[in-house]
Scaffold this motif. Structure first.
Motif, PDB file in Angstrom:
ATOM      1  N   HIS A 182       0.890  -1.056  -0.080  1.00  0.00           N
ATOM      2  CA  HIS A 182      -0.077   0.138   0.003  1.00  0.00           C
ATOM      3  C   HIS A 182       0.891   1.287  -0.062  1.00  0.00           C
ATOM      4  O   HIS A 182       1.969   1.221   0.446  1.00  0.00           O
ATOM      5  N   HIS A 183       0.179   2.431  -0.454  1.00  0.00           N
ATOM      6  CA  HIS A 183       1.270   3.715  -0.487  1.00  0.00           C
ATOM      7  C   HIS A 183       1.395   4.240   0.642  1.00  0.00           C
ATOM      8  O   HIS A 183       2.063   5.284   0.630  1.00  0.00           O
ATOM      9  N   GLU A 184       0.497   4.212   1.674  1.00  0.00           N
ATOM     10  CA  GLU A 184       0.699   4.741   2.979  1.00  0.00           C
ATOM     11  C   GLU A 184       0.492   3.772   4.241  1.00  0.00           C
ATOM     12  O   GLU A 184      -0.027   2.707   4.089  1.00  0.00           O
TER      13      GLU A 184
ATOM     14  N   MET B 289       7.628   1.816   0.035  1.00  0.00           N
ATOM     15  CA  MET B 289       6.084   1.651   0.148  1.00  0.00           C
ATOM     16  C   MET B 289       5.814   0.987   1.717  1.00  0.00           C
ATOM     17  O   MET B 289       6.631   0.974   2.568  1.00  0.00           O
ATOM     18  N   HIS B 290       4.460   0.678   1.956  1.00  0.00           N
ATOM     19  CA  HIS B 290       4.209  -0.006   3.192  1.00  0.00           C
ATOM     20  C   HIS B 290       3.565  -1.480   3.097  1.00  0.00           C
ATOM     21  O   HIS B 290       2.892  -1.821   1.909  1.00  0.00           O
ATOM     22  N   LEU B 291       3.593  -2.168   4.321  1.00  0.00           N
ATOM     23  CA  LEU B 291       3.034  -3.357   4.180  1.00  0.00           C
ATOM     24  C   LEU B 291       1.982  -3.828   5.176  1.00  0.00           C
ATOM     25  O   LEU B 291       2.434  -4.253   6.370  1.00  0.00           O
ATOM     26  N   PRO B 292       0.623  -3.174   5.332  1.00  0.00           N
ATOM     27  CA  PRO B 292      -0.237  -3.441   6.314  1.00  0.00           C
ATOM     28  C   PRO B 292      -0.303  -4.911   6.539  1.00  0.00           C
ATOM     29  O   PRO B 292      -0.606  -5.629   5.249  1.00  0.00           O
ATOM     30  N   VAL B 293      -0.655  -5.494   7.799  1.00  0.00           N
ATOM     31  CA  VAL B 293      -0.815  -6.685   8.054  1.00  0.00           C
ATOM     32  C   VAL B 293      -1.952  -7.126   8.902  1.00  0.00           C
ATOM     33  O   VAL B 293      -1.830  -6.234   9.838  1.00  0.00           O
ATOM     34  N   VAL B 294      -2.526  -8.002   8.529  1.00  0.00           N
ATOM     35  CA  VAL B 294      -3.612  -8.466   9.467  1.00  0.00           C
ATOM     36  C   VAL B 294      -3.535  -9.972   9.869  1.00  0.00           C
ATOM     37  O   VAL B 294      -3.562 -10.840   8.767  1.00  0.00           O
ATOM     38  N   HIS B 295      -3.364 -10.292  11.006  1.00  0.00           N
ATOM     39  CA  HIS B 295      -3.205 -11.608  11.578  1.00  0.00           C
ATOM     40  C   HIS B 295      -4.491 -12.293  11.959  1.00  0.00           C
ATOM     41  O   HIS B 295      -5.516 -11.728  12.589  1.00  0.00           O
ATOM     42  N   THR B 296      -4.550 -13.506  11.887  1.00  0.00           N
ATOM     43  CA  THR B 296      -5.667 -14.364  12.270  1.00  0.00           C
ATOM     44  C   THR B 296      -4.926 -15.575  13.213  1.00  0.00           C
ATOM     45  O   THR B 296      -3.782 -15.791  12.821  1.00  0.00           O
ATOM     46  N   SER B 297      -5.696 -15.944  14.114  1.00  0.00           N
ATOM     47  CA  SER B 297      -4.828 -16.922  15.184  1.00  0.00           C
ATOM     48  C   SER B 297      -5.099 -18.192  14.570  1.00  0.00           C
ATOM     49  O   SER B 297      -4.545 -19.208  15.164  1.00  0.00           O
TER      50      SER B 297
ATOM     51  N   GLY C 268      -9.180   0.940   2.101  1.00  0.00           N
ATOM     52  CA  GLY C 268      -8.664   1.646   0.676  1.00  0.00           C
ATOM     53  C   GLY C 268      -7.699   0.733  -0.040  1.00  0.00           C
ATOM     54  O   GLY C 268      -7.089   1.205  -0.973  1.00  0.00           O
ATOM     55  N   VAL C 269      -7.171  -0.419   0.650  1.00  0.00           N
ATOM     56  CA  VAL C 269      -6.042  -1.193   0.055  1.00  0.00           C
ATOM     57  C   VAL C 269      -6.837  -1.979  -1.114  1.00  0.00           C
ATOM     58  O   VAL C 269      -7.551  -2.809  -0.865  1.00  0.00           O
ATOM     59  N   GLU C 270      -6.146  -1.839  -2.302  1.00  0.00           N
ATOM     60  CA  GLU C 270      -6.600  -2.707  -3.427  1.00  0.00           C
ATOM     61  C   GLU C 270      -5.837  -3.974  -3.713  1.00  0.00           C
ATOM     62  O   GLU C 270      -4.593  -4.108  -3.234  1.00  0.00           O
ATOM     63  N   VAL C 271      -6.688  -4.889  -3.880  1.00  0.00           N
ATOM     64  CA  VAL C 271      -6.249  -6.256  -3.978  1.00  0.00           C
ATOM     65  C   VAL C 271      -6.800  -6.983  -5.156  1.00  0.00           C
ATOM     66  O   VAL C 271      -7.906  -7.219  -5.463  1.00  0.00           O
ATOM     67  N   ARG C 272      -5.716  -7.019  -6.206  1.00  0.00           N
ATOM     68  CA  ARG C 272      -6.043  -7.775  -7.444  1.00  0.00           C
ATOM     69  C   ARG C 272      -5.597  -8.967  -7.591  1.00  0.00           C
ATOM     70  O   ARG C 272      -6.157 -10.015  -8.476  1.00  0.00           O
ATOM     71  N   ARG C 273      -4.108  -9.162  -7.051  1.00  0.00           N
ATOM     72  CA  ARG C 273      -3.611 -10.664  -7.178  1.00  0.00           C
ATOM     73  C   ARG C 273      -3.369 -10.955  -5.689  1.00  0.00           C
ATOM     74  O   ARG C 273      -2.818 -10.135  -4.756  1.00  0.00           O
TER      75      ARG C 273
END
Length: 479
Positions: free
Chosen positions: A255-257, A275-283, A375-380
C-alpha cells in the motif's frame, strides 16, 4: 553488473543465495542450521555468525560484489555502551513478554493510542514488549542496556567490522514497536516507557542505501526483516497481497501509505522499497484443517483435501467458524470455534472437510476485508505455506477471495529479496540504477488460479459464512 548474494538468517538456519545482479537468476546456494537448541527464546548471536560461516563455505561467495541481509523479526539484541552483549538476544514470539505487552498498552493509554503512535499495538514478540519484560524481570541487565539492535542490524554491523555507525532499515524498524511507519521516525519516549531510560537506536537508512563496505571491499546493503525481504523476493507491487497459511494466518498487502487502525487489527509495517505493508493476523488457519483431519480420522491434509472435494460449495450448509484458539481478527480472544448448519443430510465427512477449508479461507477473507475497507486494492493474491499446494485450497481460494490466486514454487524468497536489495544498492552506488525502484528481476515461478465462472458460487459461500458469523458473534468487527 556482476553477482550479488542474499543472506537470510531465520530463527533456525541461515540460507544464502548467490544471484546474477541483472536477472536475479540463482547461481549458487548455501545452507546451515544454527548451532544450539532449536526454538530457544534466548540465543547467543554468535550462533548466527557460525551458521553464516558454515553456509558460506566452499567458496560460495567468490566473486560476489554486494551482500544483502535478511533476518528474523522481533528479535532484540541489547548492548552496553561498549557494544558488548548485555544478555543473550531475545528472539521469537516470546510468551514471557505477554504481561509486559499488556502493561505497555495500559501505560500508554490503550490500543488506539499505540496504533496512532506507531501503527501497531504491542504484542509479546515485539522488541518494545521484550524491553518492558527486561526492565521488570532483569532490572540490573536493563540498566546496563545502552544500545538496541535487531538480528539483521547486528549481522550487518558484524559484517562491516563493528563500526561506530549502526544502521537499520524502515522494514525492520517498523517491527520494533518504537518506530512509526507513518511518521518515518523513532518514538524514543516509548523506548523509555518500556526500558525505563533512553537507549541509542540504529540509524534508519533508505531502501537503496548501502550500510557500508566490508574490510574486503564488499558492499553491504541496508538489509531488512524477513517479511519485507520475502515481499521483495516475490516481486510484490501495489495491488498484490500475500496470504500466509501457517498454523495461524496472515494477510499482507502493498500500500502507498501507513494505516493506523484504532482497534489494533492492522500492524503497519514498512516495506523494503519505500512503500508500506499493512498486515492483519488471524489466530487460526491450518490448525483448523489439522483439527478437522484428526476429528475425521484423516491420515494427512492431502487426504482431507481429497475428501473435501467430494462435497460441493457451501458444504451442504455446514459452516465452520475456525476460532479454535480464540481469534485476533475479529477480536474474540476468549471465544471457541463453532460448527453450524448441522442437518441429517449435512452430517457426512466430506461436508465437514469442505467446511473446514471454506471456514479457514473465509476467515482469511475477513482479514483481507479489513485492509480492503481501508482502501487497499487487492487484485492478485500470493498464497504461501505448505497448505497452499492442497487441491482443495487451490479450488476454493480464488472464488472466496474474489481475485486471481498465485501459488509460487517453494524457494528462499527472503534470501532472494535480500540479494535483490544488494543488487539495487550496488547499482545505485555505481550510478546504473535509480534509487526510486529496485532492479526488475524475473518473477517467481508459480501456478495461477482464476475465479472464473465459479466466482458467484464462491461469493455465495462467503455470504453464508458472514451470515453465520454475524448471527453467533454480532458486531464482532464493529465493537
Amino acid at each position: 553488473m556482476g553477482i550479488v548474494a542474499g543472506l537470510d538468517s531465520s530463527a533456525d538456519f541461515t540460507r544464502i543465495v548467490v544471484c546474477d545482479a541483472d536477472t536475479g537468476a540463482v547461481l549458487r546456494q548455501g545452507y546451515a542450521p544454527h548451532p544450539g537448541e532449536p526454538k530457544a527464546t534466548d540465543v547467543d548471536p554468535q550462533a548466527w555468525l557460525l551458521s553464516l560461516g558454515e553456509a558460506a563455505g566452499g567458496g560460495l561467495l567468490e566473486g560476489v560484489q554486494a551482500i544483502g541481509v535478511s533476518a528474523q523479526q522481533h528479535g532484540l539484541v541489547p548492548l552496553d555502551a561498549q557494544g558488548t552483549l548485555v544478555r543473550p538476544a531475545m528472539v521469537g514470539n516470546d510468551k514471557r513478554a505477554q504481561v509486559a505487552a499488556a502493561d505497555l498498552i495500559e501505560a500508554f493509554g490503550g490500543r488506539q493510542a499505540w496504533a496512532e503512535a506507531v501503527g501497531s499495538v504491542p504484542q509479546a514478540g515485539q522488541p518494545v514488549a521484550k524491553l518492558r519484560w527486561l526492565a521488570r524481570s532483569e532490572p540490573e541487565n536493563a540498566q546496563r542496556v545502552a544500545m538496541l539492535l535487531q538480528p539483521h542490524d547486528w549481522l550487518v554491523w558484524q559484517l562491516l567490522g563493528r563500526p561506530v555507525r549502526r544502521t537499520t532499515d524502515r522494514g525492520a524498524a517498523s517491527a520494533t514497536g518504537y518506530w512509526s511507519a507513518g511518521a518515518g521516525a523513532y518514538r524514543p519516549d516509548l523506548v523509555e516507557l518500556a526500558l525505563g531510560h533512553q537507549a541509542v537506536l540504529p540509524e534508519v537508512i533508505g531502501p537503496a542505501d548501502a550500510a557500508g563496505t566490508t574490510p574486503e571491499g564488499l558492499l553491504i546493503s541496508a538489509g531488512t526483516g524477513e517479511t519485507m525481504a520475502a515481499a521483495l523476493g516475490l516481486g510484490l507491487a501495489p495491488g498484490d497481497a500475500v496470504v500466509s497459511l501457517g498454523a495461524s494466518g496472515s494477510v499482507m498487502a502493498v500500500h502507498h501509505e501507513a494505516l493506523a487502525d484504532p482497534r489494533g487489527l492492522i500492524t503497519s509495517f514498512a516495506d523494503a522499497t519505500g512503500m508500506h505493508l499493512p498486515v492483519v493476523h488471524t489466530s487460526n488457519a491450518v490448525r483448523a484443517l489439522r483439527g478437522t483431519a484428526e476429528m475425521l480420522g484423516a491420515e494427512s491434509l492431502e487426504e482431507l483435501s481429497a475428501l473435501a472435494l467430494k462435497s460441493t460449495p457451501g458444504a451442504s450448509g455446514l459452516v465452520l467458524l475456525p476460532y479454535l484458539e480464540g481469534e485476533r481478527t475479529p477480536p474474540l480472544p476468549h471465544t471457541a470455534g463453532t460448527l453450524s448448519g448441522l442437518r441429517r443430510e449435512s452430517m457426512k465427512p466430506e461436508h465437514l472437510a469442505r467446511a473446514a477449508f471454506e471456514g479457514m479461507l473465509c476467515a482469511l477473507t475477513d482479514a483481507m476485508d479489513v485492509l480492503r475497507g481501508r482502501g487497499v486494492e487487492v487484485r492478485r493474491i500470493f498464497l504461501l505455506g505448505a497448505a497452499a499446494g492442497l487441491p482443495a485450497v487451490q479450488a476454493i481460494a480464488p472464488t472466496v477471495f474474489g481475485a486471481q490466486v498465485v501459488v509460487p514454487q517453494p524457494a528462499d524468497y527472503a534470501a532472494v529479496g535480500a540479494a535483490r536489495q544488494a543488487a539495487w544498492a550496488l547499482g545505485v552506488a555505481r550510478g546504473t540504477l535509480s534509487p526510486a525502484a529496485p532492479p526488475a528481476w524475473q518473477g517467481a515461478a508459480a501456478q495461477v488460479f482464476e475465479p472464473g465462472e465459479e466466482l458467484a458460487v464462491g461469493q455465495a459461500v462467503r455470504q453464508q459464512y458472514v451470515a453465520t458469523r454475524e448471527q453467533i458473534h454480532p458486531g464482532a468487527f464493529t465493537s
